[in-house]
Scaffold this active site. Structure first.
Site, short mmCIF file in Angstrom:
data_model
loop_
_atom_site.label_atom_id
_atom_site.label_comp_id
_atom_site.label_asym_id
_atom_site.label_seq_id
_atom_site.Cartn_x
_atom_site.Cartn_y
_atom_site.Cartn_z
N TYR A 196 0.82 -1.21 0.00
CA TYR A 196 0.00 0.00 0.00
C TYR A 196 0.86 1.27 0.00
O TYR A 196 0.37 2.34 -0.35
CB TYR A 196 -0.93 0.05 1.22
CG TYR A 196 -1.95 -1.06 1.30
CD1 TYR A 196 -2.14 -1.96 0.25
CD2 TYR A 196 -2.73 -1.21 2.44
CE1 TYR A 196 -3.07 -2.98 0.36
CE2 TYR A 196 -3.67 -2.23 2.54
CZ TYR A 196 -3.83 -3.12 1.50
OH TYR A 196 -4.76 -4.12 1.60
N HIS A 223 0.08 -11.66 1.65
CA HIS A 223 -0.92 -10.81 1.00
C HIS A 223 -1.65 -11.53 -0.13
O HIS A 223 -2.87 -11.45 -0.25
CB HIS A 223 -0.24 -9.54 0.48
CG HIS A 223 -1.17 -8.41 0.21
ND1 HIS A 223 -0.75 -7.11 0.13
CD2 HIS A 223 -2.51 -8.37 -0.03
CE1 HIS A 223 -1.78 -6.32 -0.12
NE2 HIS A 223 -2.85 -7.06 -0.23
#
Length: 272
Positions: A47, A105
């Site tokens: 992110y 992830h």
């Protein structure tokens, strides 16, 4: 805030998602959420906002023991040495001496699952992460991790909302007492325009988004992490906790099409 208890951690059932929040916008959003009472913050290496989140946490003055922080290692960094490097970088950016939950992830087609989880377990044993888990893992992948490797998975974080069926995955997770953490719980805003949800919302003096969120949180073993950068949206999401859906509402929601997946990049696994 109600929490789920999983593998030694307490996971607040409503958290703040931060995907696509950057810089000062992200910092302000996290500061706002913490001030409103949020204690579950979700981020990831990919992110690019861990520094902003670290600054917001540091500025909040909230005791570390009261916070739950999740971050994730990107699928290109799943070799053991790369995991350790990525983890060290995340911790430094977050200004923390540990995270509460560290996730893979996305799965990778080239990944060595036993080596990955041996590395994650070492981080856990050293107290650098309190728990480990996965995101975007299918039932088949979970079976390998849970039944063959016997890794203590604290959650599977996946896309889940009123427009996407996850019943097969949920059946497996519940059989093994593993929570599901729902990202995109509002289908990237699509729930706001759904006529069925709007009608239910009117009945309860709520919004369609609050109805969609409460539908998730009424289910056993589910936490949700809606992204909300504005304080008004964060407060509205907290307001979902007060909505009381009835059997007629749930029946109407069950009848909605459940094939709307919002997130499926080219590297995604073959979904169940």
């Amino acid at each position: 805030m109600e929490s789920l208890h999983t593998n030694g951690i307490s996971l607040p059932r409503l958290g703040l998602g931060t995907f696509r929040m950057q810089g000062e916008t992200c910092r302000a959003a996290v500061e706002s959420a913490l001030a409103l009472g949020y204690r579950h913050i979700d981020t990831a290496e990919m992110y690019g906002n861990e520094e902003a989140i670290g600054a917001a946490i540091a500025a909040s003055g909230i005791a570390r023991s009261e916070l739950h922080v999740t971050t994730k290692v990107w699928h290109e960094n799943l070799a053991p040495a790369a995991i350790r490097t990525a983890f060290d970088a995340s911790l430094k950016k977050l200004r923390l001496d540990h995270v509460d939950l560290y996730l893979v992830h996305w799965p990778s087609r080239q990944m060595n699952l036993p080596a990955i989880f041996e590395t994650l377990m070492k981080l856990k044993e050293k107290g650098r992460t309190r728990a480990i888990g996965v995101a975007n893992f299918t039932t088949a992948l979970l079976k390998t991790v849970v039944e063959e490797i016997r890794a203590p998975i604290a959650c599977d974080q996946v896309e889940y909302h009123v427009m996407l069926d996850q019943s097969k995955l949920l059946t497996y997770l519940r059989a093994h007492a593993i929570p599901l953490v729902a990202y995109c719980p509002l289908a990237q805003g699509r729930v706001a325009a759904d006529p069925t949800l709007i009608a239910i919302a009117r009945k309860h003096n709520a919004t369609a988004a609050q109805v969609a969120l409460k539908w998730l949180l009424d289910q056993d073993g589910i936490a949700a992490i809606p992204k909300a950068s504005r304080a008004e949206s964060q407060q509205a999401n907290l307001g979902a906790l007060k909505v009381r859906l009835d059997d007629a509402d749930r029946k109407a929601i069950a009848a909605l099409p459940k094939d709307r997946r919002c997130v499926s990049p080219g590297f995604a696994p073959a979904w169940d």
